[in-house]
Motif scaffolding. Structure first.
Motif, PDB file in Angstrom:
ATOM      1  N   VAL A   4      92.327  43.238   7.146  1.00  0.00           N
ATOM      2  CA  VAL A   4      91.326  44.264   7.446  1.00  0.00           C
ATOM      3  C   VAL A   4      89.955  43.799   6.991  1.00  0.00           C
ATOM      4  CG1 VAL A   4      91.894  45.470   5.284  1.00  0.00           C
ATOM      5  CG2 VAL A   4      90.628  46.674   7.063  1.00  0.00           C
ATOM      6  N   TRP A   5      88.956  44.054   7.847  1.00  0.00           N
ATOM      7  CA  TRP A   5      87.559  43.853   7.495  1.00  0.00           C
ATOM      8  C   TRP A   5      86.968  45.236   7.225  1.00  0.00           C
ATOM      9  CZ3 TRP A   5      90.199  40.316  10.145  1.00  0.00           C
ATOM     10  CH2 TRP A   5      89.966  38.972   9.823  1.00  0.00           C
ATOM     11  N   CYS A   6      86.557  45.465   5.993  1.00  0.00           N
ATOM     12  CA  CYS A   6      86.100  46.786   5.566  1.00  0.00           C
ATOM     13  C   CYS A   6      84.597  46.918   5.790  1.00  0.00           C
ATOM     14  CB  CYS A   6      86.433  47.013   4.096  1.00  0.00           C
ATOM     15  SG  CYS A   6      88.205  47.026   3.769  1.00  0.00           S
ATOM     16  N   ALA A   7      84.211  48.046   6.387  1.00  0.00           N
ATOM     17  CA  ALA A   7      82.810  48.309   6.705  1.00  0.00           C
ATOM     18  C   ALA A   7      82.296  49.466   5.861  1.00  0.00           C
ATOM     19  CB  ALA A   7      82.670  48.643   8.190  1.00  0.00           C
ATOM     20  N   ARG A   8      81.029  49.413   5.520  1.00  0.00           N
ATOM     21  CA  ARG A   8      80.440  50.508   4.761  1.00  0.00           C
ATOM     22  C   ARG A   8      79.958  51.601   5.706  1.00  0.00           C
ATOM     23  NH1 ARG A   8      76.385  46.403   3.834  1.00  0.00           N
ATOM     24  NH2 ARG A   8      74.484  46.822   5.058  1.00  0.00           N
ATOM     25  N   LEU A   9      80.119  52.844   5.265  1.00  0.00           N
ATOM     26  CA  LEU A   9      79.589  54.005   5.978  1.00  0.00           C
ATOM     27  C   LEU A   9      78.507  54.640   5.116  1.00  0.00           C
ATOM     28  CD1 LEU A   9      82.781  55.659   7.541  1.00  0.00           C
ATOM     29  CD2 LEU A   9      81.198  54.015   8.569  1.00  0.00           C
ATOM     30  N   THR A  53      78.273  46.020   7.377  1.00  0.00           N
ATOM     31  CA  THR A  53      78.217  47.114   8.339  1.00  0.00           C
ATOM     32  C   THR A  53      79.397  47.057   9.300  1.00  0.00           C
ATOM     33  OG1 THR A  53      76.957  45.855   9.963  1.00  0.00           O
ATOM     34  CG2 THR A  53      75.695  47.026   8.253  1.00  0.00           C
ATOM     35  N   VAL A  54      79.556  48.115  10.095  1.00  0.00           N
ATOM     36  CA  VAL A  54      80.591  48.109  11.118  1.00  0.00           C
ATOM     37  C   VAL A  54      80.360  46.952  12.083  1.00  0.00           C
ATOM     38  CG1 VAL A  54      81.585  49.382  13.062  1.00  0.00           C
ATOM     39  CG2 VAL A  54      81.014  50.591  10.944  1.00  0.00           C
ATOM     40  N   ARG A  55      79.123  46.735  12.440  1.00  0.00           N
ATOM     41  CA  ARG A  55      78.814  45.624  13.347  1.00  0.00           C
ATOM     42  C   ARG A  55      79.203  44.291  12.721  1.00  0.00           C
ATOM     43  NH1 ARG A  55      72.919  44.616  16.214  1.00  0.00           N
ATOM     44  NH2 ARG A  55      73.508  42.785  17.432  1.00  0.00           N
ATOM     45  N   ASP A  56      78.882  44.117  11.442  1.00  0.00           N
ATOM     46  CA  ASP A  56      79.245  42.878  10.757  1.00  0.00           C
ATOM     47  C   ASP A  56      80.755  42.699  10.710  1.00  0.00           C
ATOM     48  OD1 ASP A  56      76.555  42.372  10.242  1.00  0.00           O
ATOM     49  OD2 ASP A  56      76.619  43.305   8.261  1.00  0.00           O
ATOM     50  N   ALA A  57      81.462  43.794  10.435  1.00  0.00           N
ATOM     51  CA  ALA A  57      82.920  43.723  10.323  1.00  0.00           C
ATOM     52  C   ALA A  57      83.561  43.360  11.664  1.00  0.00           C
ATOM     53  CB  ALA A  57      83.465  45.054   9.812  1.00  0.00           C
ATOM     54  N   ALA A  90      92.353  42.295   2.499  1.00  0.00           N
ATOM     55  CA  ALA A  90      91.106  42.994   2.829  1.00  0.00           C
ATOM     56  C   ALA A  90      89.881  42.165   2.471  1.00  0.00           C
ATOM     57  CB  ALA A  90      91.047  44.337   2.106  1.00  0.00           C
ATOM     58  N   HIS A  91      88.856  42.282   3.340  1.00  0.00           N
ATOM     59  CA  HIS A  91      87.582  41.609   3.139  1.00  0.00           C
ATOM     60  C   HIS A  91      86.466  42.646   3.231  1.00  0.00           C
ATOM     61  CE1 HIS A  91      89.892  37.967   4.083  1.00  0.00           C
ATOM     62  NE2 HIS A  91      90.334  38.624   5.145  1.00  0.00           N
ATOM     63  N   ALA A  92      85.536  42.624   2.290  1.00  0.00           N
ATOM     64  CA  ALA A  92      84.326  43.441   2.398  1.00  0.00           C
ATOM     65  C   ALA A  92      83.391  42.752   3.383  1.00  0.00           C
ATOM     66  CB  ALA A  92      83.663  43.596   1.035  1.00  0.00           C
TER      67      ALA A  92
END
Length: 432
Positions: free
Chosen positions: A365-370, A397-401, A392-394
């Motif tokens: 999973v690529w985790c995105a910040r909200l 942004t959603v776009r970055d993820a 999991a990877h931090a």
């Protein structure tokens, strides 16, 4: 977007609306008008609705609530009645990309100008009552449906049921799709408490439908306490499934070999079964034939519900129950390669539980910040995801993820984006 006079009024704490505001100005102002983003209760919205004459409108009302499936159920019900030739208003929340998605008449979203006119009428009637953002939207939908002369209005509850602004209208028939553990801070700590709150949309002497086969006892108990007409899945109506069709049977009608709902997922049949019970409950006032039911099922479209878009699978799953459904759908449609997940979630959701469910069907999973204050940042989410069994990877942004997941994907892999309406909306925005 350029700053407008309305933006200036909001920024300076202004409490008076302006006649030249655009939709964005109205919405920004509404978010500031009431200091609480969520304030359950019917007193404010009912008083304004009475001043506007909205509660005496002749429109037939179908109200729908539930932890999951209420949006697709409301959309299907509206589509069936529209196919039968009725003028139909449909109110949903939240929206994905445009506020206008919330309010539709005969399947056409309300225009900016129409919504602004409704807001102006509501502001003129509210006096000094500090309506919330959601109360303004609910009243605007009722105002627009009245002005358009709708025969039937389908109203999706925003939060809970008993104290949601939608519940100022006495439903002629009401549907509870299912009960899960969500919004526990507002609705109670267990399914029994939440079921009682959602059953608050039922009315004495009117159809009280439940689409869940094993709901908490509180739902039926509340329906019977107030003298509603209890109609339950597995008792008063039921379905028979096959690979290419399904059949529905109620106490007074039966439909054999219906087309599958156009939205994917076996659970959509449960949603559709509840909708058919709703349709049948109002047949005496809104007669509907089989052709309209088939048209509604075939035409069912709702963005963000296992939607395939730009090489992604987008799903607004954001709680344990919807994550479980998403995991089941991914198992039912295995891919040749690996499954990558882009995840962004709000802090007040059952994040660890949802991650544990999804861990069984995804490879990483690529985790995105909200955005704050409710949104988790990517590092926080990645920490929870790892503790829940995910690689999991931090990822920012959603776009970055999404970009990171695309870079890792090989032919035969798939990328799933889920966790929140905000996550899916960001994915759609970035692909436009």
């Amino acid at each position: 977007m350029p700053r407008t006079d309305g933006d200036a009024a909001v920024a300076s704490g202004g409490s008076t609306a302006r006649s030249d505001w655009r939709l964005a100005d109205w919405l920004a102002w509404q978010e500031q008008l009431n200091p609480r983003s969520i304030e359950l209760g019917l007193t404010r919205s009912r008083l304004v609705a009475e001043r506007l004459g909205l509660l005496s409108a002749p429109c037939i009302t179908a109200t729908i609530t539930g932890t999951n499936g209420k949006g697709s159920s409301a959309t299907l019900a509206a589509g069936i009645w529209q196919a039968a030739g009725y003028r139909v208003g449909r109110y949903l929340s939240p929206h994905l990309l445009r506020y206008n998605e919330r309010i539709a008449i005969d399947g056409i979203e309300a225009s900016d100008d129409a919504i602004c006119a409704a807001f102006a009428a509501i502001d003129g009637a509210r006096g000094d009552l500090p309506l919330t953002y959601f109360e303004f939207g609910t009243l605007a939908a009722l105002w627009l449906f009245r002005e358009a002369g709708c025969t039937v209005q389908v109203l999706e509850v925003g939060l809970g049921g008993r104290l949601d602004a939608v519940n100022i209208v006495d439903a002629d028939a009401a549907l509870v799709t299912n009960i899960g553990l969500d919004h526990t801070d507002w609705l109670g700590p267990d399914r029994d408490s939440i079921g009682r709150e959602k059953a608050g949309i039922y009315r004495a002497g009117r159809a009280a439908i439940c689409a869940e086969h094993e709901p908490p006892a509180s739902v039926e108990a509340e329906a019977r306490r107030i003298g509603a007409r209890w109609i339950a899945a597995g008792r008063q109506f039921d379905v028979v499934r096959s690979d290419a069709a399904w059949s529905w049977k109620g106490e007074g009608a039966e439909y054999r070999e219906l087309p599958l709902p156009a939205l994917p997922g076996a659970f959509q049949i449960d949603n559709a079964a509840g909708v058919l019970a709703l349709i049948e409950a109002l047949q005496g006032r809104l007669p509907v034939g089989r052709s309209a039911i088939e048209a509604g099922l075939r035409g069912l479209v709702l963005p963000g519900r296992y939607q395939r878009h730009d090489g992604l699978i987008l799903d607004v799953a954001h709680n344990l129950e919807s994550a479980t459904v998403l995991a089941a759908q991914l198992r039912a449609e295995p891919c040749a390669g690996r499954t990558w997940l882009v995840l962004g979630m709000l802090a007040d959701k059952p994040v660890a539980e949802a991650c544990r469910v999804l861990a069984s069907v995804v490879d990483a999973v690529w985790c995105a910040r909200l955005p704050p204050p409710r949104g988790l940042d990517d590092d926080q989410l990645a920490t929870i995801a790892r503790r829940s069994g995910l690689v999991a990877h931090a990822a920012g942004t959603v776009r970055d993820a999404i970009s990171a997941a695309r870079a890792a994907a090989e032919p035969g892999d798939r990328i799933v984006v889920c966790g929140s309406f905000l996550t899916v909306a960001a994915a759609l925005e970035n692909s436009r």
